[in-house]
Design an enzyme around this catalytic site. Structure first.
Site, PDB file in Angstrom:
ATOM      1  NE  ARG A   1      -3.629   1.563   1.741  1.00 55.68           N
ATOM      2  CZ  ARG A   1      -5.355   1.602   1.517  1.00 55.68           C
ATOM      3  NH1 ARG A   1      -5.679   0.912   1.991  1.00 55.68           N
ATOM      4  NH2 ARG A   1      -5.458   3.120   1.583  1.00 55.68           N
TER       5      ARG A   1
ATOM      6  CB  ILE B   1      -7.801   5.851   3.870  1.00 56.67           C
ATOM      7  CG1 ILE B   1      -9.166   5.228   3.921  1.00 56.67           C
ATOM      8  CG2 ILE B   1      -6.928   6.467   4.920  1.00 56.67           C
ATOM      9  CD1 ILE B   1      -9.477   5.665   4.621  1.00 56.67           C
TER      10      ILE B   1
ATOM     11  CB  THR C   1     -16.833  16.947  -0.589  1.00 55.39           C
ATOM     12  OG1 THR C   1     -16.423  16.022  -0.818  1.00 55.39           O
ATOM     13  CG2 THR C   1     -16.322  18.324  -1.420  1.00 55.39           C
ATOM     14  CG  HIS C   2     -18.108  12.698   4.920  1.00 55.63           C
ATOM     15  ND1 HIS C   2     -17.518  11.509   4.254  1.00 55.63           N
ATOM     16  CD2 HIS C   2     -19.205  11.859   5.590  1.00 55.63           C
ATOM     17  CE1 HIS C   2     -17.960   9.945   5.691  1.00 55.63           C
ATOM     18  NE2 HIS C   2     -19.203  11.195   6.069  1.00 55.63           N
TER      19      HIS C   2
ATOM     20  CG  ASP D   1      -6.967  15.168  10.020  1.00 51.93           C
ATOM     21  OD1 ASP D   1      -7.363  13.853   9.701  1.00 51.93           O
ATOM     22  OD2 ASP D   1      -6.960  15.386  11.280  1.00 51.93           O
TER      23      ASP D   1
ATOM     24  CG  ASP E   1     -14.567  11.094   5.868  1.00 50.26           C
ATOM     25  OD1 ASP E   1     -14.351  11.451   5.115  1.00 50.26           O
ATOM     26  OD2 ASP E   1     -14.903   9.831   5.810  1.00 50.26           O
TER      27      ASP E   1
HETATM   28  C1  GRF Z   1     -19.978  11.997  -2.781  1.00 52.00           C
HETATM   29  O1  GRF Z   1     -21.337  12.628  -2.198  1.00 52.00           O
HETATM   30  C2  GRF Z   1     -18.982  12.126  -1.753  1.00 52.00           C
HETATM   31  O2  GRF Z   1     -19.101  12.604  -1.233  1.00 52.00           O
HETATM   32  C3  GRF Z   1     -19.227  10.852  -1.418  1.00 52.00           C
HETATM   33  O3  GRF Z   1     -18.982  10.064  -2.893  1.00 52.00           O
HETATM   34  C4  GRF Z   1     -20.031  10.814  -3.848  1.00 52.00           C
HETATM   35  C5  GRF Z   1     -19.110  11.449  -4.758  1.00 52.00           C
HETATM   36  O4  GRF Z   1     -20.145  11.326  -5.444  1.00 52.00           O
HETATM   37  N1  GRF Z   1     -17.748   9.656  -0.960  1.00 52.00           N
HETATM   38  P1  GRF Z   1     -19.352  11.310  -6.888  1.00 52.00           P
HETATM   39  O5  GRF Z   1     -18.279  10.879  -7.686  1.00 52.00           O
HETATM   40  O6  GRF Z   1     -19.197  12.733  -6.857  1.00 52.00           O
HETATM   41  O7  GRF Z   1     -21.150  11.798  -7.967  1.00 52.00           O
END
Ligand code: GRF
Length: 195
Positions: free
Chosen positions: A64, A91, A107-108, A140, A144
């Protein structure tokens, strides 16, 4: 602001960023879009729009740390100001995080620190929350975790499925992502103390 975007899937959030650039609503330069596996729709979309793309295939590496190193080098070769994980489902290790310290943005689809991990929407729904949402944060080395840049709340409706809730969250996630990128490109990355 020069960015490299990492994707693992369909890249619909990436598409909204590309659309915002095309519409003149977002003034950033996408140096490249990369993925951890071949044949992602995200990379396909970027290539179709004329952007440079790359794959550092996780499955090509037995160790990895070697994959991490290869990914870090590839991303660094574009000299990005910011690296954006947009649905990037791997990760990355400390070598990657330290190389792009404070400039790796994720983004989460949940209101962190609640419901981190690959199934944030499903886990929030299973818990029975009435409000969930999305988070844009500086990543980090944790899963998440890292300083939060922006969040938006999304109401959970009766009868919501993981898919229906995720779709509504993504509408907010795209808006938030574009807004955050716009802010970073004009005001720079804020220095937020680590918790
Ligand atoms: C988003 O909701 C992101 O936060 C999550 O997976 C989704 C990504 O969707 N980890 P896409 O690939 O942009 O359609």
């Amino acid at each position: 602001m020069r960015i490299v975007v990492l994707v693992s899937g369909t890249g619909s959030n990436l598409q909204s960023v590309l659309d915002a650039i095309d519409a003149g609503d977002l003034d950033i330069d996408i140096a490249a879009v990369g993925a951890d596996r071949p044949d992602t729709y995200g990379v396909e979309r970027a290539a179709a729009a004329g952007y440079e793309t790359f794959v550092v295939n996780f499955r090509d590496y037995t160790v990895r740390a070697d994959w991490n190193r290869a990914l870090t080098e590839k991303v660094a070769s574009y000299s990005p100001d910011v690296v954006l994980s947009s649905g990037f489902m791997r990760i990355v290790d400390e070598h990657f995080i330290n190389t792009f310290a404070g400039r790796y943005i994720n983004t989460h689809p949940a209101l962190l620190p609640s419901f981190p991990g690959a199934h944030g929407v499903r886990d929030a729904l299973a818990y029975g929350v009435k409000v969930s949402g999305c988070t844009v944060h500086i990543a980090d080395a944790g899963v998440d975790t890292g300083p939060i840049l922006a969040q938006a709340a999304v109401e959970v409706l009766d009868g919501d499925t993981e898919e229906s809730l995720h779709e509504r969250i993504k509408v907010q996630e795209r808006r938030l992502l574009i807004e955050t990128l716009r802010q970073l490109s004009t005001a720079g990355i804020p220095s937020i103390p680590q918790r």
